[in-house]
Design an enzyme around this catalytic site. Structure first.
Site, PDB file in Angstrom:
ATOM      1  N   HIS A 158       0.841  -1.196   0.000  1.00 42.40           N
ATOM      2  CA  HIS A 158       0.000   0.000   0.000  1.00 42.40           C
ATOM      3  C   HIS A 158       0.882   1.255   0.000  1.00 42.40           C
ATOM      4  CE1 HIS A 158      -3.082  -2.620   2.305  1.00 42.40           C
ATOM      5  NE2 HIS A 158      -3.668  -2.344   1.157  1.00 42.40           N
ATOM      6  N   LYS A 202     -15.857  -7.344   4.393  1.00 45.62           N
ATOM      7  CA  LYS A 202     -14.912  -8.218   5.080  1.00 45.62           C
ATOM      8  C   LYS A 202     -14.984  -7.898   6.577  1.00 45.62           C
ATOM      9  CE  LYS A 202     -11.588  -7.460   1.278  1.00 45.62           C
ATOM     10  NZ  LYS A 202     -10.322  -6.800   0.948  1.00 45.62           N
ATOM     11  N   ARG A 244      -1.929  -6.007  -8.410  1.00 51.09           N
ATOM     12  CA  ARG A 244      -0.818  -6.909  -8.131  1.00 51.09           C
ATOM     13  C   ARG A 244      -0.697  -7.983  -9.195  1.00 51.09           C
ATOM     14  NH1 ARG A 244      -2.982  -7.705  -2.218  1.00 51.09           N
ATOM     15  NH2 ARG A 244      -4.789  -7.253  -3.498  1.00 51.09           N
ATOM     16  N   SER A 271      -2.809  -7.782   2.814  1.00 53.68           N
ATOM     17  CA  SER A 271      -3.092  -7.673   4.251  1.00 53.68           C
ATOM     18  C   SER A 271      -3.437  -9.037   4.831  1.00 53.68           C
ATOM     19  CB  SER A 271      -4.237  -6.687   4.481  1.00 53.68           C
ATOM     20  OG  SER A 271      -3.879  -5.405   4.035  1.00 53.68           O
TER      21      SER A 271
HETATM   22  P1  ADP Z   1      -9.938  -3.511  -0.617  1.00 53.67           P
HETATM   23  O1  ADP Z   1     -10.724  -4.240   0.436  1.00 53.67           O
HETATM   24  O2  ADP Z   1     -10.646  -2.283  -1.124  1.00 53.67           O
HETATM   25  O3  ADP Z   1      -9.403  -4.380  -1.721  1.00 53.67           O
HETATM   26  P2  ADP Z   1      -7.196  -3.388   0.352  1.00 53.67           P
HETATM   27  O4  ADP Z   1      -6.665  -2.603   1.525  1.00 53.67           O
HETATM   28  O5  ADP Z   1      -7.070  -4.857   0.404  1.00 53.67           O
HETATM   29  O6  ADP Z   1      -8.698  -2.912   0.213  1.00 53.67           O
HETATM   30  O7  ADP Z   1      -6.514  -2.877  -0.987  1.00 53.67           O
HETATM   31  C1  ADP Z   1      -6.614  -1.534  -1.402  1.00 53.67           C
HETATM   32  C2  ADP Z   1      -5.991  -1.368  -2.763  1.00 53.67           C
HETATM   33  O8  ADP Z   1      -4.573  -1.574  -2.659  1.00 53.67           O
HETATM   34  C3  ADP Z   1      -6.459  -2.375  -3.819  1.00 53.67           C
HETATM   35  O9  ADP Z   1      -6.518  -1.722  -5.072  1.00 53.67           O
HETATM   36  C4  ADP Z   1      -5.378  -3.416  -3.819  1.00 53.67           C
HETATM   37  O10 ADP Z   1      -5.298  -4.092  -5.062  1.00 53.67           O
HETATM   38  C5  ADP Z   1      -4.158  -2.549  -3.572  1.00 53.67           C
HETATM   39  N1  ADP Z   1      -3.037  -3.307  -3.015  1.00 53.67           N
HETATM   40  C6  ADP Z   1      -3.028  -4.086  -1.922  1.00 53.67           C
HETATM   41  N2  ADP Z   1      -1.807  -4.656  -1.726  1.00 53.67           N
HETATM   42  C7  ADP Z   1      -1.023  -4.198  -2.735  1.00 53.67           C
HETATM   43  C8  ADP Z   1       0.348  -4.425  -3.137  1.00 53.67           C
HETATM   44  N3  ADP Z   1       1.124  -5.268  -2.459  1.00 53.67           N
HETATM   45  N4  ADP Z   1       0.810  -3.798  -4.251  1.00 53.67           N
HETATM   46  C9  ADP Z   1      -0.003  -2.961  -4.951  1.00 53.67           C
HETATM   47  N5  ADP Z   1      -1.301  -2.715  -4.638  1.00 53.67           N
HETATM   48  C10 ADP Z   1      -1.803  -3.329  -3.559  1.00 53.67           C
END
Ligand code: ADP
Length: 158
Positions: A17, A41, A90, A128
């Site tokens: 992130h 979630k 990703r 996460s």
């Molecule tokens: P959500 O529940 O909205 O998917 P997340 O916190 O899991 O929330 O992810 C938020 C955004 O960050 C999403 O677009 C996700 O694809 C991106 N993201 C999460 N981890 C990574 C990473 N390692 N590299 C690039 N983008 C990421």
């Protein structure tokens, strides 16, 4: 004034992130990292905990702020006077969901763009949920999350 909104669960924020945030912060005058109240979630961390972790690790970035929102992301972006939604990609597995969301948001708000930043290769496996699994199994988290997040994860699973 160009404002971007990076919405997500951030449960918790990872170096993946952070990489997206740093790069998006260079593209906009102002970037809002927006924690969505309802994502379907069940979160490990409360909204307040997630906000506190983000605020701590994002303190060095003057044009980045942290907020919590509910309701449609596009409505939130409009209320903030924003022009774009930022999301990270990703793997191909992210694509279908992100594609559907981007097209839906475009239909709801044609004036708001979704911008995708491709993950840096070294963070491409990072999520996460993976972090929470490693924390549960007492693995080393130092390569995946910043120190304050590592401390919070340790406390949760101690
Ligand atoms: P959500 O529940 O909205 O998917 P997340 O916190 O899991 O929330 O992810 C938020 C955004 O960050 C999403 O677009 C996700 O694809 C991106 N993201 C999460 N981890 C990574 C990473 N390692 N590299 C690039 N983008 C990421």
């Amino acid at each position: 004034m160009r404002t971007g909104v990076y919405p997500g669960s951030f449960d918790p924020v990872t170096y993946g992130h952070l990489d997206v945030i740093q790069r998006a912060a260079n593209l906009f005058d102002k970037l809002i990292v927006a924690i969505s109240r309802h994502t379907g979630k069940t979160p490990l961390f409360s909204l307040e905990e997630r906000r506190a972790m983000l605020e701590e690790v994002l303190a060095p970035y003057p044009n980045v702020t942290v907020d919590v929102y509910e309701g449609l992301t596009v409505n939130y972006v409009r209320r903030q006077g924003g022009q774009a939604i930022v999301r990270g990609l990703r793997a191909i597995s992210d694509f279908e969901y992100e594609f559907t969301m981007a097209l839906t948001n475009k239909k709801l708000a044609p004036d708001i763009e979704t911008i995708f930043l491709m993950t840096e290769a070294r963070y491409s496996f990072l999520s996460s949920s993976l972090i929470k699994e490693i924390a549960l199994l007492k693995g080393c988290l130092a390569d995946f999350v910043p120190p304050p997040v590592e401390a919070m994860l340790r406390a949760k699973f101690s």
